[in-house]
Scaffold this active site. Structure first.
Site, PDB file in Angstrom:
ATOM      1  NE  ARG A 151      -4.309  -0.114   1.710  1.00 34.30           N
ATOM      2  CZ  ARG A 151      -5.345   0.600   1.161  1.00 34.30           C
ATOM      3  NH1 ARG A 151      -5.582   1.693   0.681  1.00 34.30           N
ATOM      4  NH2 ARG A 151      -6.236  -0.414   0.601  1.00 34.30           N
ATOM      5  CD  GLU A 190      -7.320   2.831   6.502  1.00 33.86           C
ATOM      6  OE1 GLU A 190      -7.979   2.257   5.818  1.00 33.86           O
ATOM      7  OE2 GLU A 190      -6.104   2.073   6.680  1.00 33.86           O
TER       8      GLU A 190
HETATM    9  N1  MTE Z   1     -11.795   5.527  14.558  1.00 34.89           N
HETATM   10  C1  MTE Z   1     -11.722   5.524  16.114  1.00 34.89           C
HETATM   11  N2  MTE Z   1     -12.619   6.274  16.860  1.00 34.89           N
HETATM   12  N3  MTE Z   1     -11.421   4.382  16.445  1.00 34.89           N
HETATM   13  C2  MTE Z   1     -10.404   3.479  15.560  1.00 34.89           C
HETATM   14  O1  MTE Z   1      -9.815   2.548  16.201  1.00 34.89           O
HETATM   15  N4  MTE Z   1      -9.832   3.154  13.194  1.00 34.89           N
HETATM   16  C3  MTE Z   1      -9.333   3.735  12.122  1.00 34.89           C
HETATM   17  C4  MTE Z   1     -10.569   4.352  11.464  1.00 34.89           C
HETATM   18  N5  MTE Z   1     -11.154   5.367  12.603  1.00 34.89           N
HETATM   19  C5  MTE Z   1     -10.330   3.749  14.355  1.00 34.89           C
HETATM   20  C6  MTE Z   1     -11.030   4.817  13.923  1.00 34.89           C
HETATM   21  C7  MTE Z   1      -8.991   2.636  11.080  1.00 34.89           C
HETATM   22  S1  MTE Z   1      -7.335   2.191  11.098  1.00 34.89           S
HETATM   23  C8  MTE Z   1      -9.762   2.277  10.128  1.00 34.89           C
HETATM   24  S2  MTE Z   1      -9.204   1.008   8.885  1.00 34.89           S
HETATM   25  C9  MTE Z   1     -11.333   2.454  10.073  1.00 34.89           C
HETATM   26  O2  MTE Z   1     -11.598   3.391  11.104  1.00 34.89           O
HETATM   27  C10 MTE Z   1     -11.996   1.337  10.172  1.00 34.89           C
HETATM   28  O3  MTE Z   1     -13.413   1.489  10.300  1.00 34.89           O
HETATM   29  P1  MTE Z   1     -14.456   1.768   9.107  1.00 34.89           P
HETATM   30  O4  MTE Z   1     -13.714   0.974   7.866  1.00 34.89           O
HETATM   31  O5  MTE Z   1     -15.483   1.577   9.608  1.00 34.89           O
HETATM   32  O6  MTE Z   1     -14.114   3.197   8.705  1.00 34.89           O
HETATM   33  N1  HPA Z   2      -5.907  -2.274   4.177  1.00 34.01           N
HETATM   34  C1  HPA Z   2      -6.171  -2.731   5.525  1.00 34.01           C
HETATM   35  N2  HPA Z   2      -5.973  -3.784   6.165  1.00 34.01           N
HETATM   36  C2  HPA Z   2      -5.903  -4.802   5.347  1.00 34.01           C
HETATM   37  C3  HPA Z   2      -5.573  -4.721   3.975  1.00 34.01           C
HETATM   38  C4  HPA Z   2      -5.637  -3.298   3.251  1.00 34.01           C
HETATM   39  O1  HPA Z   2      -5.217  -2.955   2.096  1.00 34.01           O
HETATM   40  N3  HPA Z   2      -5.095  -6.046   3.570  1.00 34.01           N
HETATM   41  C5  HPA Z   2      -5.185  -6.746   4.306  1.00 34.01           C
HETATM   42  N4  HPA Z   2      -5.657  -6.141   5.694  1.00 34.01           N
HETATM   43 MO1  MOS Z   3      -7.203   0.046   9.721  1.00 26.32          MO
HETATM   44  S1  MOS Z   3      -5.022   0.246   9.468  1.00 26.32           S
HETATM   45  O1  MOS Z   3      -7.100  -0.497   7.715  1.00 26.32           O
HETATM   46  O2  MOS Z   3      -7.334  -1.197  10.479  1.00 26.32           O
END
Ligand code: MTE
Ligand code: HPA
Ligand code: MOS
Length: 775
Positions: free
Chosen positions: A321, A724
């Site tokens: 990534r 993210e």
């Molecule tokens: N927001 C909060 N409050 N706590 C979290 O742990 N994790 C982040 C983001 N926002 C996180 C957060 C990460 S790493 C990801 S991948 C996404 O939330 C995952 O949730 P979603 O796919 O529902 O956005």
């Molecule tokens: N993003 C986050 N988490 C993951 C991915 C990715 O692309 N692939 C496997 N785990």
């Molecule tokens: Mo988020 S780093 O894809 O859990």
């Protein structure tokens, strides 16, 4: 259901409070450690290696075993089936190290006691004899030792990069160092295993990936997946740190529960969690870039070396990534980028918000900055000269065509709303007269690819029941970590049935209800699970509609869903009445839904495909003031504009953007991980590891969603992922600090600050500027 009468419109695209908000502030939201403890619960605590790399000559656990409160001690040989929890299926992650330890903090044994404190104290009584082996803890040492990799590297290539570099009017080379980051979830790793009848076992966990917990528990116990049920109500934060790193804790709790036939809970202290679990990968990026005097890039060659730790874990996809974001928002006529997921004797680095993407795009922004300083221009000008086009110049290094580009619109709007140009002039004027204090300002863009790059992860399931009183039970494959996934999916379901969101009962994620789920990660939780839940709702609605047509003697076309119920010709039937009528007439009111992301494909062997369904765009501008005598600084103002498509819940999305930006700012400025020569992490508590607090939020912090944006792809409600991408926006803070530092040498010397840009690094940067101008 009295509330229904006062609410008359769909909750979708409306700011709706997080379902746990009130419970959380009132202390009523339950986490694993709050659950009632089963009768006879035992507590487990891990014994950790005090060497970075060594053979275990002997483990004398006699004193541990006889310590008060200790029920037993587990070592690797006690694991009934496989002593491995490698999420990459490389068999490189023992639950308990047996012959050799690979990092300082490597779990070697597990004490089980009647209370946690007894087990924790006893763990320190072990006498371990080691035979030390050479260790490498950082990127430089790993490269110097030959650069062993934990998994297969990747190269992305398009065009003739040698010709692009050679033919350019200017050429720059450089290195950029980007630091790691500890997740610092408020709730540490934790698991509780409860043995059931026969092989059955139930796990209460704090995990982004209940299915993987299930698979790993089955693997260590040697039982079918079906014998393991994982329940996950909510996490006190995950941030990627609970995508795979909970495996170990759940596995050890399960093994102990099986052995003693009692429930077992494990929760490491913060310091131990810090030592044991993986972090964001730090990177060393080497670049070679050719460009013309107009700032246009002609060729980019770069290698991305990452500290991966002792095992593969997610280092393959994370470093992939990074490469997928090495273009950020820019078109490269010729490019070759490759990854080096390096082995090191440290904790196994893992997913962290952005998943390598931030490191990739920051490296790219660094060469943009380098070009700007070389040509004596504002980096923003260089950015504008290189943005992807909409119809031409729009193919990425991985050969995906960018079809939804709104980068120019986003940047133009932010440039205007943040008053960037006028403020930059003011900053330049300030620096001309101010001796000690210097200012900097920067505006940086982000384009972030949405989808798991491993195509098969892009699937989700849901289970929806309508009860005969018209209330709705919702389960889906995603997990709640604070990001607001559950409320968004509940809004989707409420909208589908035309009922207020309060009618939708949000429930824990459970592998018994929705099987074979993906991690809630890659920001795709809502896209995937929202669509799966909608699919379930659609099936139930179809049956309800068909029933209504017969019941109220209208044609199927005359049945119309409205908010609050359905209209059948002249008659309006409230949703709860319809549900009761369906039940009386034996209509099935339950369905499981499924979704898989369309259009995506990726061939890693050739480095080509369409790994991303769409892109999320954003931009941010920051203004900072530094003290050139001490290196101390303030972020005076930040302006953010984020594209979330048509927001499903603007309040939640704004929260994600604010939190992401501040978390990114902490990573890039104050959060520094430091390992000593023995390979021990010495920054393992808030006393030495500085995360941002409320007082670090810039006094002026304008966060806006691009409310005109609509996802070109039919993602749920035409929204876009938000979790993210905003973290990457914090790069503008680094570049603003760089500008302030560079002002000391009249912007003639590229500042090249390593990250995190701590006050020490600002001071060293200022001194380097002074030396270079004096010379
Ligand atoms: N927001 C909060 N409050 N706590 C979290 O742990 N994790 C982040 C983001 N926002 C996180 C957060 C990460 S790493 C990801 S991948 C996404 O939330 C995952 O949730 P979603 O796919 O529902 O956005
Ligand atoms: N993003 C986050 N988490 C993951 C991915 C990715 O692309 N692939 C496997 N785990
Ligand atoms: Mo988020 S780093 O894809 O859990």
């Amino acid at each position: 259901m009295n509330k229904q009468s006062t609410i008359t419109a769909s909750p979708l695209h409306v700011s709706t409070p997080h379902d746990s908000a009130i419970k959380q502030v009132a202390g009523r939201a339950e986490y694993v450690d709050d659950l009632p403890e089963p009768e006879g619960l035992l507590h487990a605590y891990l014994g950790l290696s005090a060497r970075a790399h060594a053979e275990i000559v002997s483990m004398d656990l006699d004193a541990v075993k006889v310590a008060p409160g200790v029920v037993g001690v587990l070592v690797g040989a006690d694991i009934p089936a496989e002593n491995d929890v490698s999420s990459a299926h490389k068999h490189d992650e023992p639950v308990l190290a047996e012959k050799r330890v690979s990092y300082f903090g490597h779990p070697m044994f597990c004490v089980v006691g009647t209370d946690r404190e007894a087990a924790r104290r006893a763990a320190h009584l072990a006498r371990i004899t080691y035979r030390d082996l050479d260790h490498v803890t950082d990127i430089d040492a790993s490269l110097a030792a030959g650069g062993t990799l934990v998994t297969e590297p990747l190269t992305l290539e398009r065009g003739d990069v040698a010709a692009g570099l050679a033919g350019a009017e200017h050429r720059i080379q450089g290195k950029v160092r980007i630091g790691g980051q500890e997740h610092f979830y408020l709730e540490s790793q934790i698991a509780m295993a409860i043995p059931g009848e026969g092989e059955e076992i139930t796990i209460q966990t704090s995990s982004q990936h209940p299915t993987e917990i299930q698979v790993m528990v089955a693997q260590v116990l040697g039982i079918p997946h079906a014998a393991v049920t994982v329940n996950m109500r909510r996490m006190g934060g995950g941030f990627g740190g609970k995508e795979t790193q909970g495996n170990l804790f759940a596995a050890i709790a399960a093994v102990a529960a099986r052995k003693f036939n009692r429930a077992v809970k494990i929760r490491p202290d913060r310091d131990d969690d810090f030592q044991i679990t993986g972090k964001r990968h730090d990177f060393l990026v080497d670049y070679d870039v050719g460009f013309n005097s107009d700032g246009k890039i002609q060729g980019v060659a770069a290698s991305f070396a990452a500290r991966s730790g002792y095992s593969a874990d997610l280092s393959g996809p994370v470093t992939d990534r990074a490469l997928f974001h090495a273009d950020n928002a820019y078109w490269y006529p010729a490019v070759k980028v490759s990854s080096l997921p390096l082995f090191t004797n440290t904790c196994s680095n893992t997913a962290f918000r952005g998943f390598g993407g931030p490191q990739g795009l920051i490296a790219c922004e660094r060469w943009i900055e380098h070009i700007a300083y070389t040509l004596g221009k504002d980096p923003l000008e260089i950015r504008k000269a290189n943005f992807y086009g909409t119809d031409t110049d729009n193919v990425t290094p991985y050969h995906q065509t960018v079809e939804d580009n709104i980068m120019r619109e986003i940047v133009a709007e932010l440039e205007e709303s943040s008053d960037y140009q006028a403020r930059r002039e003011k900053v330049l004027a300030f620096n001309r007269t101010s001796k000690v204090l210097k200012k900097g300002i920067a505006l940086s863009p982000v384009k972030f690819g949405i989808s798991f790059t491993a195509t098969w992860h892009n699937q989700a399931g849901a289970l929806v029941h309508v009860y005969r009183d018209g209330s709705i039970h919702l389960s889906h494959g995603g997990t709640e970590m604070g990001q607001g996934l559950h409320i968004k999916v509940a809004q989707v379901v409420a909208d589908a049935f035309g009922v207020p969101v309060e009618r939708v009962q949000i429930t824990a994620s459970n592998t018994g209800k929705v099987p074979n789920t993906s991690a809630t990660a890659a920001s795709s939780g809502t896209d995937l699970n929202g669509a799966a839940a909608l699919d379930a709702a659609r099936q139930i609605k179809e049956r309800m509609s068909a029933h209504a047509a017969i019941m109220y003697e209208v044609t199927p076309e005359e049945v119309q869903w409205e908010f609050g119920g359905i209209r059948c010709g002249a008659q309006f039937v409230p949703f709860d009445e319809l549900a009761t009528s369906c039940w009386m007439n034996r209509v099935q009111l339950s369905a499981s839904g499924f979704y898989k992301t369309p259009k995506i494909h990726w061939d890693r062997a050739t480095g080509t495909g369409r790994p991303f369904y769409y892109y999320a765009y954003g931009a941010a501008a920051a203004e900072v003031t530094i003290d050139t005598l001490t290196g101390e600084y303030h972020v005076d103002r930040a302006d953010v504009l984020e594209d979330v498509g048509r927001s499903l819940n603007p309040a939640i999305d704004i929260g994600q953007v604010e939190g992401g930006f501040i978390q990114g700012m902490g990573w890039l400025t104050t959060e520094e991980l430091w390992w000593d020569q023995k390979g021990q992490l010495r920054t393992h508590a808030p006393s030495t590891y500085k995360i941002p607090v409320a007082a670090d939020v810039p006094p002026v912090f304008n966060v806006k969603l691009a409310d005109w944006s609509i996802n070109k792809e039919p993602a749920i409600g035409r929204s876009k992922a938000v979790g993210e991408p905003p973290l990457c926006l914090a790069y503008c803070v680094v570049e603003a600090l760089s500008m302030a530092v560079a002002s000391v040498a009249d912007y003639k010397v590229p500042p090249h600050l390593d990250m995190p840009v701590t006050p020490e690094r600002v001071l060293m940067g200022v001194e380097r500027m002074r030396r270079e101008t004096a010379a």
